[in-house]
Design a protein around this motif. Structure first.
Motif, PDB file in Angstrom:
ATOM      1  N   PRO A 259       0.826  -1.208   0.000  1.00 58.94           N
ATOM      2  CA  PRO A 259       0.000   0.000   0.000  1.00 58.94           C
ATOM      3  C   PRO A 259       0.861   1.259   0.000  1.00 58.94           C
ATOM      4  O   PRO A 259       2.049   1.237   0.344  1.00 58.94           O
ATOM      5  CB  PRO A 259      -0.802  -0.120   1.287  1.00 58.94           C
ATOM      6  N   LEU A 260       0.252   2.346  -0.397  1.00 56.37           N
ATOM      7  CA  LEU A 260       0.921   3.648  -0.335  1.00 56.37           C
ATOM      8  C   LEU A 260       1.360   3.937   1.096  1.00 56.37           C
ATOM      9  O   LEU A 260       0.609   3.749   2.048  1.00 56.37           O
ATOM     10  CB  LEU A 260      -0.044   4.742  -0.814  1.00 56.37           C
ATOM     11  N   SER A 261       2.606   4.395   1.235  1.00 58.68           N
ATOM     12  CA  SER A 261       3.144   4.730   2.558  1.00 58.68           C
ATOM     13  C   SER A 261       3.726   6.128   2.522  1.00 58.68           C
ATOM     14  O   SER A 261       4.093   6.655   1.465  1.00 58.68           O
ATOM     15  CB  SER A 261       4.230   3.724   2.957  1.00 58.68           C
ATOM     16  N   GLU A 262       3.832   6.730   3.711  1.00 58.11           N
ATOM     17  CA  GLU A 262       4.460   8.041   3.780  1.00 58.11           C
ATOM     18  C   GLU A 262       5.920   7.958   3.380  1.00 58.11           C
ATOM     19  O   GLU A 262       6.476   8.895   2.791  1.00 58.11           O
ATOM     20  CB  GLU A 262       4.311   8.604   5.194  1.00 58.11           C
TER      21      GLU A 262
ATOM     22  N   LYS B  28       9.476  12.516  -3.217  1.00 55.24           N
ATOM     23  CA  LYS B  28       9.732  13.957  -3.099  1.00 55.24           C
ATOM     24  C   LYS B  28      11.227  14.237  -3.160  1.00 55.24           C
ATOM     25  O   LYS B  28      11.674  15.156  -3.864  1.00 55.24           O
ATOM     26  CB  LYS B  28       9.141  14.461  -1.772  1.00 55.24           C
ATOM     27  N   GLU B  29      12.033  13.451  -2.463  1.00 51.09           N
ATOM     28  CA  GLU B  29      13.479  13.670  -2.456  1.00 51.09           C
ATOM     29  C   GLU B  29      14.095  13.406  -3.823  1.00 51.09           C
ATOM     30  O   GLU B  29      15.068  14.044  -4.209  1.00 51.09           O
ATOM     31  CB  GLU B  29      14.122  12.764  -1.406  1.00 51.09           C
ATOM     32  N   ALA B  30      13.490  12.470  -4.578  1.00 49.96           N
ATOM     33  CA  ALA B  30      14.031  12.154  -5.899  1.00 49.96           C
ATOM     34  C   ALA B  30      13.679  13.210  -6.938  1.00 49.96           C
ATOM     35  O   ALA B  30      14.337  13.309  -7.983  1.00 49.96           O
ATOM     36  CB  ALA B  30      13.507  10.795  -6.356  1.00 49.96           C
TER      37      ALA B  30
ATOM     38  N   GLU C 293       5.448  18.147   3.761  1.00 48.88           N
ATOM     39  CA  GLU C 293       4.271  18.497   4.535  1.00 48.88           C
ATOM     40  C   GLU C 293       3.260  19.270   3.692  1.00 48.88           C
ATOM     41  O   GLU C 293       2.051  19.097   3.840  1.00 48.88           O
ATOM     42  CB  GLU C 293       4.672  19.316   5.761  1.00 48.88           C
ATOM     43  N   GLU C 294       3.753  20.131   2.805  1.00 50.95           N
ATOM     44  CA  GLU C 294       2.842  20.868   1.919  1.00 50.95           C
ATOM     45  C   GLU C 294       2.141  19.907   0.943  1.00 50.95           C
ATOM     46  O   GLU C 294       0.944  20.054   0.671  1.00 50.95           O
ATOM     47  CB  GLU C 294       3.611  21.930   1.140  1.00 50.95           C
TER      48      GLU C 294
ATOM     49  N   MET D 236      -3.189  16.654  -0.310  1.00 49.39           N
ATOM     50  CA  MET D 236      -3.722  15.369  -0.762  1.00 49.39           C
ATOM     51  C   MET D 236      -5.132  15.133  -0.205  1.00 49.39           C
ATOM     52  O   MET D 236      -5.379  15.350   0.975  1.00 49.39           O
ATOM     53  CB  MET D 236      -2.782  14.225  -0.364  1.00 49.39           C
ATOM     54  N   TRP D 237      -6.019  14.642  -1.070  1.00 48.24           N
ATOM     55  CA  TRP D 237      -7.373  14.325  -0.692  1.00 48.24           C
ATOM     56  C   TRP D 237      -7.452  12.859  -0.294  1.00 48.24           C
ATOM     57  O   TRP D 237      -6.535  12.069  -0.517  1.00 48.24           O
ATOM     58  CB  TRP D 237      -8.337  14.599  -1.859  1.00 48.24           C
TER      59      TRP D 237
END
Length: 618
Positions: free
Chosen positions: A549-552, A559-561, A570-571, A576-577
């Motif tokens: 599953p999608l994870s943080e 994001k880092e890539a 955080e933004e 995200m909905w």
């Protein structure tokens, strides 16, 4: 707009179609059922047509064949009827002529005298409906198809038509100018059971008659009195070789209706008389008059006689000079079959000395029908006027969704202008295109391009499911179905179904964010599973391995890539909905690239876009 086929999904002729919106009703055609049809109630109990409130109802007539207009005498005089002007005049005269043997003909005449007529290509309104009538080619003259639109939903009702007649060549231009693209097509499918048949054109048939009239001096042709194009084609074929062309007064009057009316056909040489007009047979009481001068003229000049099966014509033909007399049948042969309810023993007797069959259909072949569908580009096609809807679907459904309704069933789409509604989609695969190149393939897996068909918006969930369950589309390529209920222009409730319409995945807006109850929901998916994933950014269906599953952690790594991303994690998370969190990490077993992007080694796919793995062989 609710579209109901009251009759015509399993029979040729006798069709009744209803278009309804907010209590306003437009019906198209109300005719006799053809001989041999398993009869339902002759007077259908249809609200707004044969019973109930009529103030918001009207009837459109496509053409004057009895299986489309033949039961209007059953309808209340309060019901408005719309029909083409020349079609009305022809049918009014035919009914007036027949009223001595059929008293119902007088009622038809009274109804037609009060009927409304329209101008081809000019839109008219009835309640919330906008109707654009366009002329089409058929064996009935002045026949029409209708573009019917209300509430942002448009339908093209073809009526009976063909693309091999004298007037068929302009059909694509007429569609482009007056009709355009439509949402749905209610389409005649008379020849569905003969998908490989091709029809001889009327022009080709006329050329064969010209040859026949040149080679044979004495000619007798049996055909329908209201097959106007054929009549005038025979007249001009006879004129070319100076064969006198004989008709009785009834037939001549029908031809005169076409030539003497100020209509769009007045400029056509086909519908105008040449140097020698048709000659009208003279009557002597109940018989035709035959005098010596008449016999001598016929013997010298030859003739083309338009005949009908009756003792009066049989007696005339027996007295007419010339041997051998060449007889032709230029109409449907079903009336010669003694096992058919349409059997006409009088015609069999009239043709007992032999005849040549020279006829072409008044209905389009399947290849021509597919050409029209291509022009209109509907979301789906509803076949009517057919006794073989399955054959129609088999022929057409690999390219177009075909809705197979039963008599009395409906579809109920709404316009796409509404911000909230239920969206129905078919998910199928197709052969890979050259728009993408393969940059990695783990184990020589097959991948597919995405073929997804949006078949409509609906006000109720059941309307969407009923539509999809009635549709045949790409059975060898079908992956599944998707129904999405939107609120505030966002997915609120989504269900994915497999190709057998079995529910496989469900999403409901609530609690999918981190820390909430449905976070990382996986349902039937397990890490290591091989699945087929719809990758919408690439319009592709790709075999994938489920990672989890999608994870943080995955989002942070993404994001880092992405060095170009201007936002903090955080933004991103804040924007995200709930829908955005209901995703699954997969490893595509085939990775694609195009001019702008390429698939990563791991990527996110919406959970409802994942289907059980299966093989396809295209």
């Amino acid at each position: 707009m609710r579209i109901t086929i009251h009759r015509g999904t399993e029979q040729i002729g006798g069709c009744v179609t209803e278009y309804e919106h907010k209590g306003w009703r437009l019906f198209v055609d109300y005719g006799e059922q053809l001989p041999g049809t398993v009869k339902s109630d002759k007077l259908l109990g249809i609200e707004g047509l044969t019973k109930g409130e009529l103030s918001k109802s009207a009837l459109l007539i496509t053409h004057y064949h009895s299986d489309h207009i033949g039961r209007i005498e059953d309808l209340s005089p309060e019901l408005p009827i719309y029909i083409g002007k020349i079609a009305r005049d022809i049918q009014e005269y035919v009914s007036e002529h027949k009223r001595f043997v059929d008293p119902e003909g007088l009622t038809v005449v009274e109804r037609l005298k009060c009927a409304n007529t329209f101008v081809p290509g000019e839109a008219f309104k009835f309640g919330p409906f906008t109707v654009i009538p366009v002329t089409i080619d058929h064996s009935a003259f002045d026949a029409y198809a209708f573009r019917i639109e209300t509430d942002g939903v448009s339908t093209f009702h073809t009526g009976d038509f063909r693309t091999h007649g004298f007037r068929s060549g302009k059909l694509p231009a007429v569609i482009e100018k007056y009709i355009g693209k439509v949402d749905y097509m209610v389409c005649e499918a008379t020849n569905a059971g003969r998908p490989d048949a091709t029809a001889e054109t009327e022009h080709e048939l006329q050329k064969r008659f010209e040859q026949a009239f040149r080679d044979n001096k004495y000619n007798i042709v049996y055909l329908s009195s209201t097959n106007i194009d054929r009549l005038f084609a025979l007249y001009h074929a006879a004129l070319k070789f100076r064969r006198p062309f004989y008709v009785d007064g009834y037939q001549r009057h029908i031809m005169d209706i076409v030539t003497q009316r100020d209509s769009m056909w007045g400029k056509s040489s086909l519908y105008n008389y040449g140097k020698y007009e048709p000659k009208t047979l003279q009557r002597d009481g109940d018989d035709f008059r035959v005098i010596p001068e008449f016999e001598k003229f016929l013997e010298e000049q030859g003739y083309v006689l338009i005949a009908r099966a009756s003792k009066r014509f049989d007696d005339l033909i027996a007295k007419m000079p010339g041997e051998p007399k060449k007889r032709y049948l230029s109409s449907w042969t079903g009336c010669l079959n003694p096992n058919s309810e349409a059997y006409n023993p009088a015609l069999v007797a009239s043709l007992s000395q032999g005849f040549e069959y020279m006829h072409t259909s008044g209905h389009c072949d399947m290849a021509s029908l597919e050409f029209l569908v291509e022009i209109l580009s509907p979301k789906a096609v509803i076949p009517i006027h057919t006794d073989n809807a399955e054959a129609f679907a088999k022929h057409l459904s690999d390219r177009w969704p075909v809705i197979h309704l039963k008599d009395g069933e409906s579809i109920n789409p709404i316009g796409g202008q509404y911000t909230d509604g239920t969206y129905a989609e078919i998910i199928a695969i197709n052969k890979p295109t050259d728009e993408h190149k393969v940059i990695a393939n783990d184990g020589g897996c097959k991948w597919w391009s995405l073929d997804n068909r949006h078949v409509g918006y609906f006000g109720k969930w059941n309307d969407a499911t009923n539509m999809l369950q009635a549709i045949s589309y790409a059975p060898k390529r079908l992956l599944g179905y998707n129904i999405e209920d939107e609120e505030d222009m966002s997915p609120f409730y989504v269900v994915a179904y497999d190709h057998n319409f079995k529910r496989i995945t469900e999403y409901e807006w609530e609690s999918h964010a981190p820390g909430e109850g449905n976070f990382q929901e996986m349902d039937w998916l397990k890490p290591g599973d091989k699945v087929l994933a719809v990758i919408r950014d690439f319009d592709a269906v790709i075999p994938c391995e489920i990672i989890g599953p999608l994870s943080e952690e995955f989002l942070k790594a993404e994001k880092e890539a992405d060095e170009m991303c201007p936002f903090t994690y955080e933004e991103i998370k804040e924007e995200m909905w709930d829908w955005d969190w209901d995703k699954v990490i997969v490893r595509p077993l085939v990775r694609l690239a195009d001019e702008y992007k390429s698939m990563p080694e791991q990527m996110l796919v919406q959970r409802v876009d994942i289907y059980p793995y299966r093989e396809f062989d295209l």
